[in-house]
Write an enzyme that holds these catalytic residues in place. Structure first.
Site, PDB file in Angstrom:
ATOM      1  N   LYS A  16      24.795 110.083  31.156  1.00 49.10           N
ATOM      2  CA  LYS A  16      24.369 108.694  31.006  1.00 49.10           C
ATOM      3  C   LYS A  16      25.743 107.750  31.356  1.00 49.10           C
ATOM      4  O   LYS A  16      25.036 107.029  31.474  1.00 49.10           O
ATOM      5  CB  LYS A  16      23.984 108.147  29.194  1.00 49.10           C
ATOM      6  CG  LYS A  16      22.532 109.543  29.039  1.00 49.10           C
ATOM      7  CD  LYS A  16      22.098 109.700  27.908  1.00 49.10           C
ATOM      8  CE  LYS A  16      21.734 110.810  27.196  1.00 49.10           C
ATOM      9  NZ  LYS A  16      21.164 111.285  26.014  1.00 49.10           N
ATOM     10  N   GLN A  18      22.981 109.349  20.218  1.00 48.16           N
ATOM     11  CA  GLN A  18      22.671 110.724  20.624  1.00 48.16           C
ATOM     12  C   GLN A  18      22.483 111.893  19.335  1.00 48.16           C
ATOM     13  O   GLN A  18      23.263 111.752  18.474  1.00 48.16           O
ATOM     14  CB  GLN A  18      24.049 111.617  21.393  1.00 48.16           C
ATOM     15  CG  GLN A  18      23.999 112.339  21.983  1.00 48.16           C
ATOM     16  CD  GLN A  18      23.061 112.460  22.808  1.00 48.16           C
ATOM     17  OE1 GLN A  18      22.212 111.161  23.263  1.00 48.16           O
ATOM     18  NE2 GLN A  18      22.915 113.925  23.420  1.00 48.16           N
ATOM     19  N   ASP A  58      15.652 104.951  23.833  1.00 49.17           N
ATOM     20  CA  ASP A  58      14.955 106.420  23.585  1.00 49.17           C
ATOM     21  C   ASP A  58      13.268 105.937  23.582  1.00 49.17           C
ATOM     22  O   ASP A  58      12.788 107.095  23.425  1.00 49.17           O
ATOM     23  CB  ASP A  58      15.651 107.169  22.470  1.00 49.17           C
ATOM     24  CG  ASP A  58      17.214 107.327  22.868  1.00 49.17           C
ATOM     25  OD1 ASP A  58      16.846 108.404  24.285  1.00 49.17           O
ATOM     26  OD2 ASP A  58      18.023 107.640  21.706  1.00 49.17           O
TER      27      ASP A  58
HETATM   28  N1  GUN Z   1      19.799 114.719  22.006  1.00 49.42           N
HETATM   29  C1  GUN Z   1      18.648 115.496  23.321  1.00 49.42           C
HETATM   30  N2  GUN Z   1      17.982 113.625  23.101  1.00 49.42           N
HETATM   31  C2  GUN Z   1      18.443 113.439  23.334  1.00 49.42           C
HETATM   32  C3  GUN Z   1      17.797 111.680  24.013  1.00 49.42           C
HETATM   33  O1  GUN Z   1      16.361 111.873  24.324  1.00 49.42           O
HETATM   34  N3  GUN Z   1      18.438 111.512  22.519  1.00 49.42           N
HETATM   35  C4  GUN Z   1      18.516 111.105  22.349  1.00 49.42           C
HETATM   36  N4  GUN Z   1      19.195 110.278  21.595  1.00 49.42           N
HETATM   37  N5  GUN Z   1      19.582 112.316  21.749  1.00 49.42           N
HETATM   38  C5  GUN Z   1      19.177 113.003  22.082  1.00 49.42           C
END
Ligand code: GUN
Length: 280
Positions: free
Chosen positions: A51, A95, A118
């Site tokens: 990311k 996350q 998100d």
């Molecule tokens: N963990 C797995 N997928 C995601 C996501 O799309 N966003 C976040 N914040 N954590 C994750």
């Protein structure tokens, strides 16, 4: 047809990069994304690294804020509060998963919905379900963009989603409803998943079970979107028996190289959206 998520994500990232560079020229400002990572869960480390790397490539100023896995909940909440108030911060991402001592609900609810890249805050979830403008969770957003590359008009299509999580299944259903699909969600307690899947013109699979969907579960001419990322001994596979099914259907996403890259590209798109909203 095999849907090339890597290529589609690159196209989207290039559009984002171009737009950020134009804004930068005009006002000398760029979006910023702050990612909170608690502990050292290996898959999260990989996702977050990607990311950050991809966001830097398009001109987003990104930063990881790391905490040890035994960090107090209050410390993370205080950091979110600080990021909420900071005008230089466009997007906040915590996350998941989080360690047990941290209440995920409290964390998600504290993030300013206007910085919620998100799309997990209940205000965004509610707006999406009401058909109002909202932040859209990145994975289902990416899935929808890939589906629309194959079929522009989804009106009246029968879509089946395997999985009912807040991250994927539920927002995916809302997005497909908005496109006027007839939507069925199936999950671990559904009585006959195969029969439901056989009705699908669009099948989105987010179960986290390797090779769950077999060749005789899918219709010819359907579109199959595989959200699964399952680590076997020496390779990564999705939730769908790809090799057998790819010959039968109209379009299918591979794993890797399907939904994964689109998820990150949509995170960048969401960060840019949050940034632009603060400029007006
Ligand atoms: N963990 C797995 N997928 C995601 C996501 O799309 N966003 C976040 N914040 N954590 C994750």
């Amino acid at each position: 047809m095999i849907i090339d998520g890597k290529k589609e994500a690159e196209i989207l990232r290039n559009e984002i990069k171009r737009e950020i560079s134009q804004i930068k020229k005009k006002i000398n400002k760029a979006p910023s994304l702050h990612v909170i990572l608690v502990g050292n869960f290996a898959p999260s480390e990989i996702y977050v690294r990607n990311k950050i790397k991809k966001s830097k490539e398009v001109g987003i100023n990104s930063k990881i804020i790391r905490y040890p896995k035994d960090v107090k909940e209050e410390e993370v909440l205080n950091k979110i509060d600080e990021l909420n108030k900071d005008n230089e911060v466009s997007g906040i991402l915590v996350q998941l998963p989080l360690p047990k001592q941290i209440n995920k609900e409290k964390i998600i609810k504290l993030i300013n919905p206007l910085k919620d890249v998100d799309g997990f805050h209940p205000s965004n979830v509610g707006n999406l379900a009401s058909g109002y403008s909202s932040m859209i969770p990145c994975t289902p957003f990416g899935c929808l963009l890939l589906i629309k590359k194959v079929e522009k008009n989804l009106s009246g299509k029968h879509a089946v989603i395997i999985g009912r999580s807040n991250l994927n299944g539920k927002p995916m259903a809302q997005l497909l409803l908005k496109e006027n699909c007839t939507v069925t969600i199936v999950h671990s307690k559904t009585k006959n998943i195969k029969d439901e899947c056989l009705k699908a013109e669009i099948l989105v699979v987010a179960a986290g079970i390797p090779n769950l969907v077999k060749e005789d579960w899918v219709k010819t001419n359907s579109i199959i979107i595989d959200v699964g990322i399952n680590k076997l001994e020496n390779r990564i596979v999705g939730d769908v028996e790809f090799e057998k099914i790819k010959e039968k259907v109209k379009a299918i996403t591979p794993v890797p190289g399907g939904v994964g890259p689109m998820t990150i590209a949509c995170l960048l798109k969401n960060t840019l959206k949050c940034f632009k909203a603060r400029l007006t």
